[in-house]
Structure formats: structure tokens, C-alpha cells
Design a protein around this motif. Sequence first.
Motif, PDB file in Angstrom:
ATOM      1  N   GLU A  39      24.559 -33.954   1.611  1.00 25.71           N
ATOM      2  CA  GLU A  39      24.576 -35.420   1.583  1.00 25.71           C
ATOM      3  C   GLU A  39      24.020 -36.063   2.857  1.00 25.71           C
ATOM      4  N   PHE A  40      23.802 -35.266   3.887  1.00 31.15           N
ATOM      5  CA  PHE A  40      23.254 -35.841   5.114  1.00 31.15           C
ATOM      6  C   PHE A  40      21.734 -35.886   5.044  1.00 31.15           C
ATOM      7  N   GLU A  41      21.192 -36.907   5.717  1.00 31.67           N
ATOM      8  CA  GLU A  41      19.746 -37.065   5.735  1.00 31.67           C
ATOM      9  C   GLU A  41      19.343 -37.622   7.093  1.00 31.67           C
ATOM     10  N   LEU A  42      18.221 -37.162   7.606  1.00 24.89           N
ATOM     11  CA  LEU A  42      17.739 -37.738   8.855  1.00 24.89           C
ATOM     12  C   LEU A  42      16.698 -38.802   8.558  1.00 24.89           C
ATOM     13  N   TYR A  43      16.830 -39.938   9.257  1.00 20.71           N
ATOM     14  CA  TYR A  43      15.800 -40.963   9.280  1.00 20.71           C
ATOM     15  C   TYR A  43      15.102 -40.827  10.630  1.00 20.71           C
ATOM     16  N   PHE A  44      13.870 -41.311  10.677  1.00 22.51           N
ATOM     17  CA  PHE A  44      13.101 -41.156  11.912  1.00 22.51           C
ATOM     18  C   PHE A  44      12.514 -42.489  12.335  1.00 22.51           C
ATOM     19  N   GLN A  45      12.723 -42.825  13.609  1.00 22.72           N
ATOM     20  CA  GLN A  45      12.155 -44.078  14.120  1.00 22.72           C
ATOM     21  C   GLN A  45      11.164 -43.784  15.248  1.00 22.72           C
ATOM     22  N   PRO A  46       9.942 -44.289  15.096  1.00 23.25           N
ATOM     23  CA  PRO A  46       8.912 -44.045  16.118  1.00 23.25           C
ATOM     24  C   PRO A  46       9.291 -44.655  17.471  1.00 23.25           C
ATOM     25  N   ILE A  47       8.895 -43.951  18.529  1.00 29.14           N
ATOM     26  CA  ILE A  47       8.972 -44.464  19.890  1.00 29.14           C
ATOM     27  C   ILE A  47       7.525 -44.491  20.371  1.00 29.14           C
ATOM     28  N   VAL A  48       7.052 -45.658  20.788  1.00 27.24           N
ATOM     29  CA  VAL A  48       5.622 -45.796  21.090  1.00 27.24           C
ATOM     30  C   VAL A  48       5.385 -46.113  22.565  1.00 27.24           C
ATOM     31  N   HIS A  49       4.171 -45.819  23.018  1.00 25.55           N
ATOM     32  CA  HIS A  49       3.761 -46.243  24.358  1.00 25.55           C
ATOM     33  C   HIS A  49       3.647 -47.764  24.335  1.00 25.55           C
ATOM     34  N   THR A  50       4.288 -48.429  25.278  1.00 25.96           N
ATOM     35  CA  THR A  50       4.307 -49.891  25.260  1.00 25.96           C
ATOM     36  C   THR A  50       2.896 -50.479  25.396  1.00 25.96           C
ATOM     37  N   ASP A  51       2.061 -49.871  26.233  1.00 28.08           N
ATOM     38  CA  ASP A  51       0.739 -50.483  26.469  1.00 28.08           C
ATOM     39  C   ASP A  51      -0.213 -50.330  25.290  1.00 28.08           C
ATOM     40  N   SER A  52      -0.172 -49.186  24.585  1.00 25.11           N
ATOM     41  CA  SER A  52      -1.147 -48.964  23.512  1.00 25.11           C
ATOM     42  C   SER A  52      -0.549 -49.061  22.114  1.00 25.11           C
ATOM     43  N   GLY A  53       0.765 -49.003  22.003  1.00 19.09           N
ATOM     44  CA  GLY A  53       1.391 -48.969  20.691  1.00 19.09           C
ATOM     45  C   GLY A  53       1.266 -47.613  20.006  1.00 19.09           C
ATOM     46  N   ARG A  54       0.719 -46.621  20.719  1.00 17.93           N
ATOM     47  CA  ARG A  54       0.556 -45.291  20.117  1.00 17.93           C
ATOM     48  C   ARG A  54       1.854 -44.510  20.130  1.00 17.93           C
ATOM     49  N   LEU A  55       1.982 -43.663  19.100  1.00 17.22           N
ATOM     50  CA  LEU A  55       3.200 -42.876  18.952  1.00 17.22           C
ATOM     51  C   LEU A  55       3.408 -41.925  20.135  1.00 17.22           C
ATOM     52  N   ALA A  56       4.622 -41.893  20.659  1.00 16.70           N
ATOM     53  CA  ALA A  56       4.954 -40.947  21.724  1.00 16.70           C
ATOM     54  C   ALA A  56       5.915 -39.884  21.193  1.00 16.70           C
ATOM     55  N   SER A  57       6.951 -40.340  20.522  1.00 14.78           N
ATOM     56  CA  SER A  57       7.932 -39.408  19.968  1.00 14.78           C
ATOM     57  C   SER A  57       8.707 -40.134  18.879  1.00 14.78           C
ATOM     58  N   VAL A  58       9.777 -39.515  18.411  1.00 15.73           N
ATOM     59  CA  VAL A  58      10.503 -40.109  17.303  1.00 15.73           C
ATOM     60  C   VAL A  58      11.991 -39.808  17.490  1.00 15.73           C
ATOM     61  N   GLU A  59      12.836 -40.786  17.178  1.00 16.67           N
ATOM     62  CA  GLU A  59      14.280 -40.532  17.281  1.00 16.67           C
ATOM     63  C   GLU A  59      14.835 -40.207  15.900  1.00 16.67           C
ATOM     64  N   ALA A  60      15.613 -39.133  15.825  1.00 15.54           N
ATOM     65  CA  ALA A  60      16.270 -38.754  14.571  1.00 15.54           C
ATOM     66  C   ALA A  60      17.597 -39.516  14.468  1.00 15.54           C
ATOM     67  N   LEU A  61      17.794 -40.215  13.368  1.00 15.79           N
ATOM     68  CA  LEU A  61      19.021 -40.996  13.170  1.00 15.79           C
ATOM     69  C   LEU A  61      19.694 -40.571  11.871  1.00 15.79           C
ATOM     70  N   LEU A  62      20.935 -40.217  11.973  1.00 22.75           N
ATOM     71  CA  LEU A  62      21.653 -39.617  10.853  1.00 22.75           C
ATOM     72  C   LEU A  62      22.136 -40.646   9.829  1.00 22.75           C
ATOM     73  N   ARG A  63      22.000 -40.285   8.559  1.00 23.70           N
ATOM     74  CA  ARG A  63      22.516 -41.090   7.454  1.00 23.70           C
ATOM     75  C   ARG A  63      23.334 -40.186   6.554  1.00 23.70           C
ATOM     76  N   TRP A  64      24.346 -40.775   5.914  1.00 20.72           N
ATOM     77  CA  TRP A  64      25.173 -40.003   4.995  1.00 20.72           C
ATOM     78  C   TRP A  64      25.126 -40.659   3.620  1.00 20.72           C
ATOM     79  N   ASN A  65      24.504 -39.976   2.674  1.00 24.68           N
ATOM     80  CA  ASN A  65      24.427 -40.491   1.307  1.00 24.68           C
ATOM     81  C   ASN A  65      25.562 -39.898   0.498  1.00 24.68           C
ATOM     82  N   ASN A  66      26.569 -40.712   0.243  1.00 20.31           N
ATOM     83  CA  ASN A  66      27.708 -40.220  -0.530  1.00 20.31           C
ATOM     84  C   ASN A  66      27.751 -40.958  -1.853  1.00 20.31           C
ATOM     85  N   PRO A  67      27.908 -40.205  -2.968  1.00 16.65           N
ATOM     86  CA  PRO A  67      27.876 -40.846  -4.288  1.00 16.65           C
ATOM     87  C   PRO A  67      28.899 -41.983  -4.424  1.00 16.65           C
TER      88      PRO A  67
END
Length: 283
Positions: A39-67
Motif C-alpha cells: 500500500e505504500f508508494e513513493l512520490y517524487f518532487q524535482p529539486i532544480v538549480h535556481t539559476d537555470s531551472g534544470r533538474l538537480a535531484s529529486v526528493e522521495a515523499l511517502l504516500r500510503w494508499n489504504n482502501p
Amino acid sequence: QAKHKGKSAYAHFAPEMTEVSHERLQMESRMRRALELNEFELYFQPIVHTDSGRLASVEALLRWNNPAMGMVMPDRFIPLAEETGLIIPIGEWVLEEACRAAYSWREATGLDIGVAVNVSPRQFRDPGFTGTVMHALKNSGLPHNQLELEITERLILDNSIETAEILRQLDSAGIQLSVDDFGTGYSALSYLKSYPFDTLKIDKSFVQDVMKESDDASLVRAIINMAHSLGLKVIAEGVEEEAQTHFLKQEGCDLSQGYFYSRPLPADEFESWLRTNQRVVQA
Ligand code: C2E
Ligand code: MG
Ligand code: MG
Ligand code: MG
């Protein structure tokens, strides 16, 4: 008869309390089964370079899908997972899954996309923690410097020898370390020079009012300057508006994260975001 009386008397004295503890127990027993039931799932949020807006890395954020409960957000279940110790197997799953995902994007795109994983105090203090981290890296094939562990000030402030030792071990294994929610604790700041952190994440509560409150703008500016003079990178969390990006660029904030760039996304949507973002970059 006596039994019936006792029960209603109890219900009369503390109806909310029994309701709350019932809800808690129910959540706990659901949580105990959640890993097996997938039931657990990871969501991912981009972390970007402020000057270019280019992707630097991504943060994994936990979600729980329960019926029965729908999608449960971490603020609602992490505290209970901490109290019950369930955060240890759950956190292990998060580490394995996040490293595996980051490795697969690396394979698919040829880009070094680091992944940031949140670590809660109970998990960090578990004697098996460093072993779990090393296992997730080895199992996935992800290079050590592509994993960043986010630790809150609350944990660092315990000032224990064990905390210092674990941070040192992780750092010498090449793993990146960041301070999450910076500014929300009653921090002594001195830990910044004695511990091997790489990055400070300025809490969104400061970033959000940077255009409205001059005090918040001053604090953010001061944090960026302090971090840089200590050789740390800075991430602004909770960037929602374009005006904030101008301010952060002007102040030299290295990295940014927030709804302005992208909300946290399920893996497949993040992969589409990645493809689009890369086309933009290459154009
Ligand atoms: P965090 O590590 O500070 O994560 C950032 C939170 O801010 C996330 O909430 C994210 O969705 C939200 N956020 C991102 N951009 C914006 C924005 O522009 N505006 C606003 N208002 N919010 C934004 P989320 O996903 O609900 O997670 C809440 C907290 O739960 C996290 O805060 C983290 O402390 C904890 N958490 C999440 N996943 C894990 C996990 O796998 N393990 C542990 N131990 N804790 C986790
Ligand atoms: Mg975080
Ligand atoms: Mg380091
Ligand atoms: Mg944070």
C-alpha cells in the motif's frame, strides 16, 4: 448488568478519548499490514538549480494508499509509525525503493539524478540503520553520492556521540547529508560546523512569505549567506510563485523545490516530467 453500567460510565467520561484511541489502534493494525499489501508508494518532487531551472535531484515523499482511508499523507501516519517502531521496516522499504528508482532513471537518461530520502529520528537511531542504507545502495547499484539523506534539526540537537558517529560514517561512505526544515528548531547553529552536512533546506514557512514579509526575506538572505560561508549548499523549499524565484536567484540560493516547478509526482508522471524537462533543456 454491572458490566453494561461500567461501559456506559466510561463512555460518558471520555467519549473522545476512546474514539481517538480506537482510531489509533485501527490505523496501527492497518499499518502493520500495509507493507505486505503493497500500500505504500513513493512520490517524487524535482529539486532544480535556481539559476537555470534544470533538474538537480529529486526528493522521495511517502504516500500510503489504504482502501479504507484513501491516500494518507505522511504527516498523518509518520508520527504513529515512529511511536510504534514501524518506521524501521517502512523506512527500509523507502530507501530500497528510492535507490532503485534513481538507478533506473540514471540508466534511462544517462543523467546523474540524485535522490533525497527523509529519515526520521527513530529510524536514524536504530542500530541497523547504516547497514540498511548500505544495503539499499549495493542492491540498486546507485553510486553513493547520488543518495542524500534528509535529517531534521530535532534529531541533530540531541547532541549525542552516537548521532555524530553515524553522520561521520555516512559522510565517509560518500553519502550526501542535508538538514531538513532548517530554521524551525531551536538550533544552536554550532552543530553546522561540527557535523559533516552538505546542504541546508530552508523551511517553506520562511520561503513562502519572502515577498510579503521583509523579515522573512532578511532571514532567508542571512541563511543563504551563512550556509555559503560554511561551505554548504542551500535549497529553498516551498517555492510556489515566480516572484520568489527572482528573489532566490538574486540572493544566490543554489537549489529550489516547490509547486512552482512541480508538485510531488507518482513515478510514471515524474518520468514524463523528466522527458519534457530534458527536451526543454536540450532545445
Ligand atoms: P519535508 O521533507 O519537508 O517535505 C516537503 C513537504 O513539503 C512535502 O510534504 C511536500 O509535498 C511539500 N511541498 C513541496 N513543495 C511545496 C510547496 O510549494 N508548497 C507547499 N505548501 N508544500 C510543498 P509531504 O509529502 O506531505 O511530506 C510531509 C513531511 O513528511 C515531509 O516534510 C517529511 O518530513 C515527512 N516524510 C515524507 N516522506 C517521508 C519518508 O519516507 N520518511 C520519513 N521519515 N518522513 C517522510
Ligand atoms: Mg524532506
Ligand atoms: Mg559530505
Ligand atoms: Mg522540509
